[in-house]
Design a protein around this motif. Sequence first.
Motif, PDB file in Angstrom:
ATOM      1  N   UNK A 102       6.510  14.703  -8.707  1.00  0.00           N
ATOM      2  CA  UNK A 102       7.003  15.875  -7.997  1.00  0.00           C
ATOM      3  C   UNK A 102       5.990  17.009  -7.972  1.00  0.00           C
ATOM      4  N   UNK A 103       5.293  17.191  -9.071  1.00  0.00           N
ATOM      5  CA  UNK A 103       4.406  18.349  -9.177  1.00  0.00           C
ATOM      6  C   UNK A 103       3.121  18.217  -8.347  1.00  0.00           C
ATOM      7  N   UNK A 104       2.826  17.024  -7.858  1.00  0.00           N
ATOM      8  CA  UNK A 104       1.585  16.846  -7.100  1.00  0.00           C
ATOM      9  C   UNK A 104       1.824  16.445  -5.649  1.00  0.00           C
ATOM     10  N   UNK A 105       3.053  16.147  -5.319  1.00  0.00           N
ATOM     11  CA  UNK A 105       3.351  15.683  -3.968  1.00  0.00           C
ATOM     12  C   UNK A 105       2.934  16.717  -2.938  1.00  0.00           C
ATOM     13  N   UNK A 106       2.234  16.260  -1.907  1.00  0.00           N
ATOM     14  CA  UNK A 106       1.766  17.158  -0.868  1.00  0.00           C
ATOM     15  C   UNK A 106       0.376  17.715  -1.124  1.00  0.00           C
ATOM     16  N   UNK A 107      -0.131  17.549  -2.361  1.00  0.00           N
ATOM     17  CA  UNK A 107      -1.457  18.052  -2.691  1.00  0.00           C
ATOM     18  C   UNK A 107      -2.422  16.921  -3.056  1.00  0.00           C
ATOM     19  N   UNK A 108      -1.900  15.859  -3.648  1.00  0.00           N
ATOM     20  CA  UNK A 108      -2.730  14.738  -4.082  1.00  0.00           C
ATOM     21  C   UNK A 108      -2.485  13.547  -3.158  1.00  0.00           C
ATOM     22  N   UNK A 109      -3.531  12.750  -2.997  1.00  0.00           N
ATOM     23  CA  UNK A 109      -3.427  11.535  -2.200  1.00  0.00           C
ATOM     24  C   UNK A 109      -4.096  10.385  -2.945  1.00  0.00           C
ATOM     25  N   UNK A 110      -3.367   9.279  -3.075  1.00  0.00           N
ATOM     26  CA  UNK A 110      -3.924   8.088  -3.714  1.00  0.00           C
ATOM     27  C   UNK A 110      -4.244   7.057  -2.649  1.00  0.00           C
ATOM     28  N   UNK A 111      -5.351   6.382  -2.821  1.00  0.00           N
ATOM     29  CA  UNK A 111      -5.737   5.331  -1.885  1.00  0.00           C
ATOM     30  C   UNK A 111      -6.464   4.229  -2.660  1.00  0.00           C
ATOM     31  N   UNK A 112      -6.583   3.083  -2.025  1.00  0.00           N
ATOM     32  CA  UNK A 112      -7.246   1.969  -2.698  1.00  0.00           C
ATOM     33  C   UNK A 112      -8.107   1.203  -1.709  1.00  0.00           C
ATOM     34  N   UNK A 113      -9.123   0.566  -2.246  1.00  0.00           N
ATOM     35  CA  UNK A 113      -9.990  -0.290  -1.450  1.00  0.00           C
ATOM     36  C   UNK A 113     -10.105  -1.614  -2.198  1.00  0.00           C
ATOM     37  N   UNK A 114      -9.407  -2.617  -1.722  1.00  0.00           N
ATOM     38  CA  UNK A 114      -9.400  -3.900  -2.413  1.00  0.00           C
ATOM     39  C   UNK A 114     -10.746  -4.617  -2.316  1.00  0.00           C
ATOM     40  N   UNK A 115     -11.565  -4.235  -1.361  1.00  0.00           N
ATOM     41  CA  UNK A 115     -12.864  -4.885  -1.197  1.00  0.00           C
ATOM     42  C   UNK A 115     -13.816  -4.553  -2.340  1.00  0.00           C
ATOM     43  N   UNK A 116     -13.682  -3.330  -2.891  1.00  0.00           N
ATOM     44  CA  UNK A 116     -14.568  -2.969  -3.993  1.00  0.00           C
ATOM     45  C   UNK A 116     -13.809  -2.571  -5.251  1.00  0.00           C
ATOM     46  N   UNK A 117     -12.547  -3.001  -5.322  1.00  0.00           N
ATOM     47  CA  UNK A 117     -11.739  -2.810  -6.541  1.00  0.00           C
ATOM     48  C   UNK A 117     -11.660  -1.356  -6.989  1.00  0.00           C
ATOM     49  N   UNK A 135       0.791  -1.223   0.000  1.00  0.00           N
ATOM     50  CA  UNK A 135       0.000   0.000   0.000  1.00  0.00           C
ATOM     51  C   UNK A 135       0.822   1.271   0.000  1.00  0.00           C
ATOM     52  N   UNK A 136       2.128   1.157  -0.208  1.00  0.00           N
ATOM     53  CA  UNK A 136       2.966   2.354  -0.255  1.00  0.00           C
ATOM     54  C   UNK A 136       2.569   3.219  -1.447  1.00  0.00           C
ATOM     55  N   UNK A 137       2.520   4.524  -1.229  1.00  0.00           N
ATOM     56  CA  UNK A 137       2.148   5.461  -2.282  1.00  0.00           C
ATOM     57  C   UNK A 137       3.364   6.239  -2.761  1.00  0.00           C
ATOM     58  N   UNK A 138       3.374   6.528  -4.054  1.00  0.00           N
ATOM     59  CA  UNK A 138       4.423   7.309  -4.682  1.00  0.00           C
ATOM     60  C   UNK A 138       3.760   8.412  -5.494  1.00  0.00           C
ATOM     61  N   UNK A 139       4.416   9.562  -5.546  1.00  0.00           N
ATOM     62  CA  UNK A 139       3.820  10.707  -6.215  1.00  0.00           C
ATOM     63  C   UNK A 139       4.803  11.394  -7.154  1.00  0.00           C
TER      64      UNK A 139
END
Length: 122
Positions: free
Chosen positions: A62-77, A56-60
């Motif tokens: 350079x231009x969006x780091x600190x402003x965007x957040x990625x997440x996932x939910x494996x239960x509902x794909x 679940x490690x996230x990578x961003x």
Amino acid sequence: QVQLVESGGGLVQAGGSLRLSCVASGRAFSRLSMGWFRQAPGKEREFVALISWIDGTAYYGFSVKGRFTISRNNADNTVVLQMNSLTPEDTAVYYCAAGFTGGVRLTDFDSWGQGIQVVVSS
């Protein structure tokens, strides 16, 4: 092959927020690294964010780091990209992508969504 469908794009004023979602079907979602890319008119497709299937490690980008957040939910794909503090430079077509390698290059992804437009007005 994985089928990916994005939603949540649209028009927002600078400083605002948008939430993009991507629903995947086909292969085992929990074993896929999921990413977001974007492409502005006249520019190359650019890496935005990736979330690893391993831990679940996230990578961003350079231009969006600190402003965007990625997440996932494996239960509902689903993978979500929360975009805050948007600027006109974030205007682009955003693409959801899936791959097995965990890398952030275009070639690390073998399934792509159709793309969804995000427009940030000044």
